[in-house]
Design an enzyme around this catalytic site. Structure first.
Site, PDB file in Angstrom:
ATOM      1  N   ALA A  65       0.782  -1.233   0.000  1.00 54.28           N
ATOM      2  CA  ALA A  65       0.000   0.000   0.000  1.00 54.28           C
ATOM      3  C   ALA A  65       0.820   1.293   0.000  1.00 54.28           C
ATOM      4  O   ALA A  65       0.355   2.308  -0.511  1.00 54.28           O
ATOM      5  CB  ALA A  65      -0.941  -0.003   1.194  1.00 54.28           C
ATOM      6  N   ALA A  66       1.997   1.305   0.621  1.00 53.83           N
ATOM      7  CA  ALA A  66       2.763   2.551   0.741  1.00 53.83           C
ATOM      8  C   ALA A  66       3.167   3.082  -0.644  1.00 53.83           C
ATOM      9  O   ALA A  66       3.460   2.278  -1.536  1.00 53.83           O
ATOM     10  CB  ALA A  66       4.011   2.307   1.587  1.00 53.83           C
ATOM     11  N   PRO A  67       3.156   4.403  -0.828  1.00 50.73           N
ATOM     12  CA  PRO A  67       2.943   5.468   0.166  1.00 50.73           C
ATOM     13  C   PRO A  67       1.476   5.801   0.436  1.00 50.73           C
ATOM     14  O   PRO A  67       1.211   6.653   1.259  1.00 50.73           O
ATOM     15  CB  PRO A  67       3.655   6.660  -0.457  1.00 50.73           C
ATOM     16  CG  PRO A  67       3.523   6.433  -1.932  1.00 50.73           C
ATOM     17  CD  PRO A  67       3.600   4.947  -2.129  1.00 50.73           C
ATOM     18  N   GLY A  68       0.523   5.171  -0.272  1.00 46.97           N
ATOM     19  CA  GLY A  68      -0.874   5.304   0.123  1.00 46.97           C
ATOM     20  C   GLY A  68      -1.791   6.016  -0.841  1.00 46.97           C
ATOM     21  O   GLY A  68      -2.974   6.195  -0.544  1.00 46.97           O
ATOM     22  N   LYS A 111      -3.029   5.048  -3.732  1.00 49.06           N
ATOM     23  CA  LYS A 111      -4.110   4.169  -4.204  1.00 49.06           C
ATOM     24  C   LYS A 111      -5.024   3.768  -3.050  1.00 49.06           C
ATOM     25  O   LYS A 111      -6.236   3.610  -3.243  1.00 49.06           O
ATOM     26  CB  LYS A 111      -3.524   2.934  -4.888  1.00 49.06           C
ATOM     27  CG  LYS A 111      -2.707   3.256  -6.132  1.00 49.06           C
ATOM     28  CD  LYS A 111      -2.173   2.013  -6.788  1.00 49.06           C
ATOM     29  CE  LYS A 111      -1.202   2.359  -7.905  1.00 49.06           C
ATOM     30  NZ  LYS A 111       0.061   2.978  -7.404  1.00 49.06           N
ATOM     31  N   ASP A 148       2.198  -2.903   4.239  1.00 50.70           N
ATOM     32  CA  ASP A 148       3.533  -2.716   3.660  1.00 50.70           C
ATOM     33  C   ASP A 148       4.537  -3.306   4.652  1.00 50.70           C
ATOM     34  O   ASP A 148       4.507  -2.964   5.839  1.00 50.70           O
ATOM     35  CB  ASP A 148       3.856  -1.244   3.419  1.00 50.70           C
ATOM     36  CG  ASP A 148       5.054  -1.106   2.482  1.00 50.70           C
ATOM     37  OD1 ASP A 148       4.845  -0.801   1.286  1.00 50.70           O
ATOM     38  OD2 ASP A 148       6.191  -1.352   2.926  1.00 50.70           O
ATOM     39  N   ASP A 193       4.736  -9.607   5.651  1.00 49.08           N
ATOM     40  CA  ASP A 193       5.095 -10.072   4.313  1.00 49.08           C
ATOM     41  C   ASP A 193       3.785 -10.365   3.592  1.00 49.08           C
ATOM     42  O   ASP A 193       2.951 -11.127   4.098  1.00 49.08           O
ATOM     43  CB  ASP A 193       5.945 -11.348   4.443  1.00 49.08           C
ATOM     44  CG  ASP A 193       6.364 -11.893   3.091  1.00 49.08           C
ATOM     45  OD1 ASP A 193       5.687 -11.607   2.076  1.00 49.08           O
ATOM     46  OD2 ASP A 193       7.360 -12.637   3.044  1.00 49.08           O
ATOM     47  N   ASP A 221      -0.515  -3.907  -6.112  1.00 48.18           N
ATOM     48  CA  ASP A 221       0.345  -3.000  -6.879  1.00 48.18           C
ATOM     49  C   ASP A 221       1.768  -3.403  -6.500  1.00 48.18           C
ATOM     50  O   ASP A 221       2.340  -2.881  -5.552  1.00 48.18           O
ATOM     51  CB  ASP A 221       0.035  -1.547  -6.507  1.00 48.18           C
ATOM     52  CG  ASP A 221       0.776  -0.567  -7.389  1.00 48.18           C
ATOM     53  OD1 ASP A 221       0.677  -0.678  -8.618  1.00 48.18           O
ATOM     54  OD2 ASP A 221       1.479   0.305  -6.845  1.00 48.18           O
ATOM     55  N   CYS A 263       4.487  -0.682 -12.197  1.00 51.57           N
ATOM     56  CA  CYS A 263       4.882   0.506 -12.954  1.00 51.57           C
ATOM     57  C   CYS A 263       6.140   0.174 -13.756  1.00 51.57           C
ATOM     58  O   CYS A 263       7.097   0.928 -13.763  1.00 51.57           O
ATOM     59  CB  CYS A 263       5.104   1.710 -12.046  1.00 51.57           C
ATOM     60  SG  CYS A 263       6.335   1.446 -10.759  1.00 51.57           S
TER      61      CYS A 263
END
Length: 315
Positions: free
Chosen positions: A116-119, A121, A139, A166, A183, A236
């Site tokens: 999730a980080a940095p958040g 999404k 994360d 994890d 992601d 990405c």
């Protein structure tokens, strides 16, 4: 010196590998062209139109076609924009808004955001859920998790529970989550436009390392997904080993199937054969985005459905 020459000189192995994917001058020029600044208006804190009215007093805004709350903006430094400090807007790259749109979360659901980080999404997901339901935002890195918590607080996200496990450990929560976003950590080729070090540090060894992590995570995420639920896998980067190879691996190992993503976004053809290996034709339904397609970061997004009860209801 042209863009392809700059890249070839900086990292010859990078140039040799990705010239097999696309070898137009435009592709190489956009690979190193600086990114346009883009924002997502955070409707958890204020109505969209009210925020836009204020921003238009000072900035030029261009709507992002695939995200109603997304806009390109001519701001040099978002940190100096008061609406950013207040959490009314969040700096988020345009193509990174696609995975939550494809995930299509609903109020009241239980959602897992595995990396999730940095958040950005996570906040977008909470926005679509109208702060109703629960998001498990994970994360494994404590430092990144702290940034995640700070950003969620600033955005007014009330339904996230941050964990530092994890991601593979979520496999034990079998058939639990309505929706899962993975992601995945990746070689970040799409981020070269923002950070040159990703080009300098790129290696095929790194790609293979990430591919192995991604395969573990996608299997865990799929196992944690309820029958009839939706998993969105995104990266990405443009490497087929981190994209089509990973989703093809899931399709071969499970009963997962892909669903087409209907959005007004320009894409490149998904890779169905790479280094002598053929991938499922189902991968035609995934979105492969090169930097020159929409003048954004590179991205790959696949929408995966687990057959089951909700699926049979046509949900």
């Amino acid at each position: 010196m042209g863009a392809r020459d700059v890249i070839r000189e900086t990292n010859p192995a990078f140039y040799e590998r990705y010239s097999q994917l696309e070898d137009t001058d435009e592709f190489w020029e956009f690979m190193i062209k600086p990114l346009r600044q883009s924002i997502r208006v955070n409707t958890l804190k204020a109505p969209l139109e009210a925020v836009l009215e204020r921003l238009k007093e000072e900035f030029e805004l261009e709507p992002i076609p695939w995200a109603r709350e997304g806009f390109f903006i001519n701001a040099d430094n978002l940190a100096k924009v008061p609406e950013h400090s207040l959490g009314l807007i969040f700096g988020q790259e345009a193509s990174s808004m696609i995975p939550p749109v494809a995930l299509d979360p609903k109020p009241g659901e239980l959602v897992l955001d595995m990396a999730a980080a940095p958040g950005s999404k996570t906040g977008q997901i909470a926005q679509y859920m109208e702060n109703e339901g629960c998001i498990v935002a994970n994360d494994p890195n404590m430092g990144r998790a702290n940034v995640l918590i700070a950003n969620l607080n600033r955005m007014g996200v009330l339904i996230a529970r941050v964990t530092t496990r994890d991601g593979a450990e979520f496999a034990r929560f079998e058939n639990t989550f309505d929706r899962v976003l993975l992601d995945a950590p990746c070689s970040s080729v799409g981020l070269i436009r923002k950070k040159w070090r990703f080009l300098e540090a790129w290696s095929l060894k790194g790609v293979v390392k990430y591919m192995n992590i991604q395969k573990k995570l996608i299997l865990a995420g799929y196992k944690a997904l309820k029958p009839g639920g939706t998993l969105v896998y995104s990266t990405c980067t443009i490497d087929p080993l981190e994209n089509e190879e990973v989703v093809d691996y899931l399709l071969r190992k499970t009963d997962a199937r892909l669903e087409k993503i209907e959005l007004p976004v320009k894409t490149s053809e998904p890779v169905l054969e790479w280094e002598g290996k053929e991938y499922s034709p189902e991968l035609k339904k995934a979105l492969r985005i090169h930097p020159n397609d929409n003048d954004t970061e590179a991205f790959f997004i696949a929408k995966i459905v687990k057959p089951g009860e909700a699926d049979e209801r046509g949900d």
